[in-house]
Motif scaffolding. Structure first.
Motif, mmCIF file in Angstrom:
data_model
loop_
_atom_site.group_PDB
_atom_site.id
_atom_site.type_symbol
_atom_site.label_atom_id
_atom_site.label_comp_id
_atom_site.label_asym_id
_atom_site.label_seq_id
_atom_site.Cartn_x
_atom_site.Cartn_y
_atom_site.Cartn_z
ATOM 1 N N THR A 9 3.418 0.909 0.006
ATOM 2 C CA THR A 9 3.179 1.281 -1.531
ATOM 3 C C THR A 9 2.393 0.607 -2.676
ATOM 4 O O THR A 9 1.703 -0.631 -2.423
ATOM 5 C CB THR A 9 4.861 0.986 -2.393
ATOM 6 O OG1 THR A 9 4.956 -0.153 -2.349
ATOM 7 C CG2 THR A 9 5.778 1.840 -1.549
ATOM 8 N N ASP A 10 1.884 0.989 -4.058
ATOM 9 C CA ASP A 10 0.720 0.807 -4.524
ATOM 10 C C ASP A 10 1.907 -0.451 -5.357
ATOM 11 O O ASP A 10 1.202 -0.066 -6.815
ATOM 12 C CB ASP A 10 0.150 1.736 -5.081
ATOM 13 C CG ASP A 10 1.386 2.823 -5.441
ATOM 14 O OD1 ASP A 10 2.549 2.584 -5.847
ATOM 15 O OD2 ASP A 10 0.072 3.564 -6.847
ATOM 16 N N GLU A 11 1.827 -1.763 -5.094
ATOM 17 C CA GLU A 11 2.453 -2.304 -5.891
ATOM 18 C C GLU A 11 1.774 -3.616 -5.555
ATOM 19 O O GLU A 11 2.325 -4.915 -5.190
ATOM 20 C CB GLU A 11 4.614 -3.324 -5.259
ATOM 21 C CG GLU A 11 4.940 -1.809 -5.492
ATOM 22 C CD GLU A 11 6.346 -1.377 -4.466
ATOM 23 O OE1 GLU A 11 7.038 -1.925 -5.561
ATOM 24 O OE2 GLU A 11 6.202 -1.806 -3.623
ATOM 25 N N LYS A 46 -5.531 -7.304 2.278
ATOM 26 C CA LYS A 46 -5.534 -5.999 2.582
ATOM 27 C C LYS A 46 -6.289 -6.623 4.123
ATOM 28 O O LYS A 46 -6.158 -5.651 4.988
ATOM 29 C CB LYS A 46 -6.075 -5.213 1.801
ATOM 30 C CG LYS A 46 -5.154 -4.229 1.025
ATOM 31 C CD LYS A 46 -6.192 -3.643 0.023
ATOM 32 C CE LYS A 46 -5.498 -2.841 -1.091
ATOM 33 N NZ LYS A 46 -5.459 -2.069 -2.135
ATOM 34 N N GLU A 65 -3.660 2.984 3.260
ATOM 35 C CA GLU A 65 -3.641 3.811 2.464
ATOM 36 C C GLU A 65 -2.197 3.561 1.144
ATOM 37 O O GLU A 65 -1.152 2.932 1.827
ATOM 38 C CB GLU A 65 -2.734 5.135 2.827
ATOM 39 C CG GLU A 65 -4.030 6.274 3.201
ATOM 40 C CD GLU A 65 -3.121 7.545 3.758
ATOM 41 O OE1 GLU A 65 -2.747 8.291 3.712
ATOM 42 O OE2 GLU A 65 -3.398 8.328 5.125
ATOM 43 N N GLU A 66 -2.551 4.008 -0.002
ATOM 44 C CA GLU A 66 -1.617 3.127 -0.970
ATOM 45 C C GLU A 66 -0.955 3.971 -1.494
ATOM 46 O O GLU A 66 -1.362 5.398 -2.190
ATOM 47 C CB GLU A 66 -2.320 2.320 -2.091
ATOM 48 C CG GLU A 66 -3.121 0.355 -1.779
ATOM 49 C CD GLU A 66 -3.444 -0.805 -2.519
ATOM 50 O OE1 GLU A 66 -2.276 -0.531 -2.640
ATOM 51 O OE2 GLU A 66 -4.546 0.110 -3.011
ATOM 52 N N SER A 76 1.758 5.440 -4.088
ATOM 53 C CA SER A 76 2.942 5.861 -5.479
ATOM 54 C C SER A 76 4.082 5.810 -5.068
ATOM 55 O O SER A 76 4.038 6.241 -4.544
ATOM 56 C CB SER A 76 2.426 7.165 -6.130
ATOM 57 O OG SER A 76 4.006 6.868 -7.769
#
Length: 71
Positions: free
Chosen positions: A9-11, A18, A45-46, A48
């Motif tokens: 998740t893009d947090e 990374k 891959e991030e 949402s």
């Protein structure tokens, strides 16, 4: 030629985190499958939290519920 796709998740994942994921995944392929790190590909891959669900809920909603009353 391993291709590893890591979805998170893009947090607010830092660049250092990374790098650690890439290094760790590559090392796993070396240790377990004796693969050449030069031909091991790692893609992060991030996603949402609106596009990631657990059970019946979006992760965005789950995160909001888990922070209520925890301040």
């Amino acid at each position: 030629m391993p291709y590893i796709n890591v979805k998170i998740t893009d947090e607010h994942v830092s660049n250092d985190q990374k790098k650690a994921i890439i290094k760790g995944c590559t090392q796993l392929m070396v240790d377990v499958l004796n693969k050449d790190p030069a031909t091991t590909f790692v893609v992060i891959e991030e996603v949402s939290t609106d596009n990631w669900g657990i059970g019946f809920e979006q992760v965005t909603q789950l995160r909001k519920c888990s922070t209520v009353g925890s301040s």
